[in-house]
Design a protein around this motif. Structure first.
Motif, mmCIF file in Angstrom:
data_model
loop_
_atom_site.group_PDB
_atom_site.id
_atom_site.type_symbol
_atom_site.label_atom_id
_atom_site.label_comp_id
_atom_site.label_asym_id
_atom_site.label_seq_id
_atom_site.Cartn_x
_atom_site.Cartn_y
_atom_site.Cartn_z
ATOM 1 N N ILE A 270 11.388 5.488 -10.612
ATOM 2 C CA ILE A 270 11.503 4.024 -10.539
ATOM 3 C C ILE A 270 12.033 3.476 -11.857
ATOM 4 C CG2 ILE A 270 10.167 1.882 -10.383
ATOM 5 C CD1 ILE A 270 8.300 3.384 -8.426
ATOM 6 N N ASN A 271 11.521 3.993 -12.962
ATOM 7 C CA ASN A 271 11.967 3.531 -14.279
ATOM 8 C C ASN A 271 13.390 3.969 -14.588
ATOM 9 O OD1 ASN A 271 9.478 2.316 -14.828
ATOM 10 N ND2 ASN A 271 8.624 4.178 -15.715
ATOM 11 N N THR B 199 7.404 9.982 -9.317
ATOM 12 C CA THR B 199 7.896 8.792 -8.617
ATOM 13 C C THR B 199 8.022 7.614 -9.576
ATOM 14 O OG1 THR B 199 6.841 9.554 -6.565
ATOM 15 C CG2 THR B 199 7.515 7.246 -6.669
ATOM 16 N N ARG B 200 7.043 7.435 -10.431
ATOM 17 C CA ARG B 200 7.096 6.338 -11.400
ATOM 18 C C ARG B 200 8.259 6.535 -12.374
ATOM 19 N NH1 ARG B 200 0.545 5.979 -12.585
ATOM 20 N NH2 ARG B 200 0.034 4.644 -10.791
ATOM 21 N N TYR C 162 0.403 8.577 -1.933
ATOM 22 C CA TYR C 162 1.023 9.821 -2.371
ATOM 23 C C TYR C 162 0.208 10.954 -1.750
ATOM 24 C CZ TYR C 162 3.069 6.775 -5.946
ATOM 25 O OH TYR C 162 3.735 5.768 -6.595
ATOM 26 N N MET D 77 2.988 11.439 -8.196
ATOM 27 C CA MET D 77 2.905 10.028 -8.555
ATOM 28 C C MET D 77 3.626 9.765 -9.878
ATOM 29 S SD MET D 77 -0.521 7.624 -8.720
ATOM 30 C CE MET D 77 -1.322 8.689 -9.934
ATOM 31 N N ASP D 78 3.442 10.648 -10.844
ATOM 32 C CA ASP D 78 4.112 10.485 -12.134
ATOM 33 C C ASP D 78 5.627 10.622 -12.005
ATOM 34 O OD1 ASP D 78 1.706 10.076 -13.427
ATOM 35 O OD2 ASP D 78 1.493 12.171 -14.049
ATOM 36 N N GLU E 122 -0.942 -2.516 -4.742
ATOM 37 C CA GLU E 122 -0.475 -3.429 -5.794
ATOM 38 C C GLU E 122 -0.526 -2.772 -7.166
ATOM 39 O OE1 GLU E 122 1.034 -6.028 -4.880
ATOM 40 O OE2 GLU E 122 0.378 -5.931 -2.785
ATOM 41 N N GLY E 123 -0.137 -1.501 -7.219
ATOM 42 C CA GLY E 123 -0.021 -0.788 -8.482
ATOM 43 C C GLY E 123 -1.306 -0.190 -9.015
ATOM 44 N N LYS E 124 -2.430 -0.360 -8.303
ATOM 45 C CA LYS E 124 -3.714 0.161 -8.778
ATOM 46 C C LYS E 124 -4.234 1.244 -7.840
ATOM 47 C CE LYS E 124 -5.165 -4.103 -11.105
ATOM 48 N NZ LYS E 124 -6.240 -5.143 -11.219
ATOM 49 N N LYS F 240 0.845 -1.194 0.000
ATOM 50 C CA LYS F 240 0.000 0.000 0.000
ATOM 51 C C LYS F 240 0.879 1.242 0.000
ATOM 52 C CE LYS F 240 -3.433 2.419 2.846
ATOM 53 N NZ LYS F 240 -4.215 2.345 4.097
ATOM 54 N N VAL G 286 -2.599 3.777 -3.540
ATOM 55 C CA VAL G 286 -2.311 2.760 -4.555
ATOM 56 C C VAL G 286 -2.004 1.443 -3.849
ATOM 57 C CG1 VAL G 286 -0.756 2.076 -6.422
ATOM 58 C CG2 VAL G 286 -1.415 4.485 -6.157
#
Length: 217
Positions: free
Chosen positions: A167-168, A163-164, A5, A160-161, A30-32, A2, A28
């Motif tokens: 991660i990438n 952070t993603r 943000y 959130m964007d 599990e990614g949802k 869990k 969020v």
């Protein structure tokens, strides 16, 4: 896992005598995305004109659509379950205000927050790009569509964007959990939380190597 943000808009910079006027959270699991939360909060007195200028939030908006602070504290308490990862940009600031809010209604506020994990994307960004390091700078750096900054829900979506994208970009984000960098010239602003490790962080003119990130210093 869990993840929440979150972002706050406030009446000023000092959590000891200022209040949250808007709180946004995106949960969020599990990614949802399972929950989007955005609330105005009624405050004592009138908003400073400068805050309205920055955020676009007016006294009328708080009067018409704001919730009592006790209700917001209750909503927070329900969401802050143990082992949740809380993510914010300049998390020390938002954590300080969340702590002050909870403390007014829950005597176990310290215990509640100590059972969470905390990630500060500002600390990460300082290891990955040259100055400046505001959220809008992260958005531009990663080529993310800009939003209405200084409104909590829009900042939370941008967060959130960002952070993603982080991660990438490189798989070392987990190493920053519960570590907040601070400028040694100014020190740590707000309460010192025992569940956070504070480390001096200087400006970099480039992305530091994976072996030289702040958590490893």
């Amino acid at each position: 896992m869990k993840v929440i943000y979150f972002d706050t808009e406030t009446t000023g910079l000092d959590c000891r005598d200022c209040q949250i006027i808007e709180l946004a959270m995106i949960t969020v699991i599990e990614g949802k995305i399972v929950d989007e939360y955005d609330r105005f909060i009624k405050v004592d007195g009138k908003l400073p004109p400068r805050i309205t200028e920055i955020t676009g939030i007016t006294d009328q908006m708080l009067d018409d659509d704001g919730f009592d602070e006790a209700k917001i504290a209750e909503d927070l308490r329900q969401r802050l379950t143990p082992n949740t990862l809380m993510i914010a940009h300049n998390a020390q600031f938002d954590l300080s205000f969340v702590y002050s809010l909870l403390q007014r209604y829950y005597p176990d506020a310290d215990e509640i927050l100590s059972k969470m994990d905390w990630l500060d994307t500002l600390t990460v960004l300082k290891d990955r790009k040259k100055y400046p390091h505001k959220l809008i700078d992260g958005v531009k750096h990663y080529g993310i569509q800009e939003v209405n900054f200084h409104r909590a829900i829009d900042d939370t979506r941008a967060l959130m964007d960002v952070t993603r994208a982080m991660i990438n970009e490189r798989p070392d984000l987990e190493e920053y959990i519960n570590i907040f960098g601070f400028n040694p010239k100014f020190g740590v602003s707000g309460p010192i939380f025992p569940f956070i490790e504070y480390k001096k962080q200087y400006y970099n003119n480039f992305m530091v190597s994976s072996g030289n990130i702040l958590p490893k210093k």
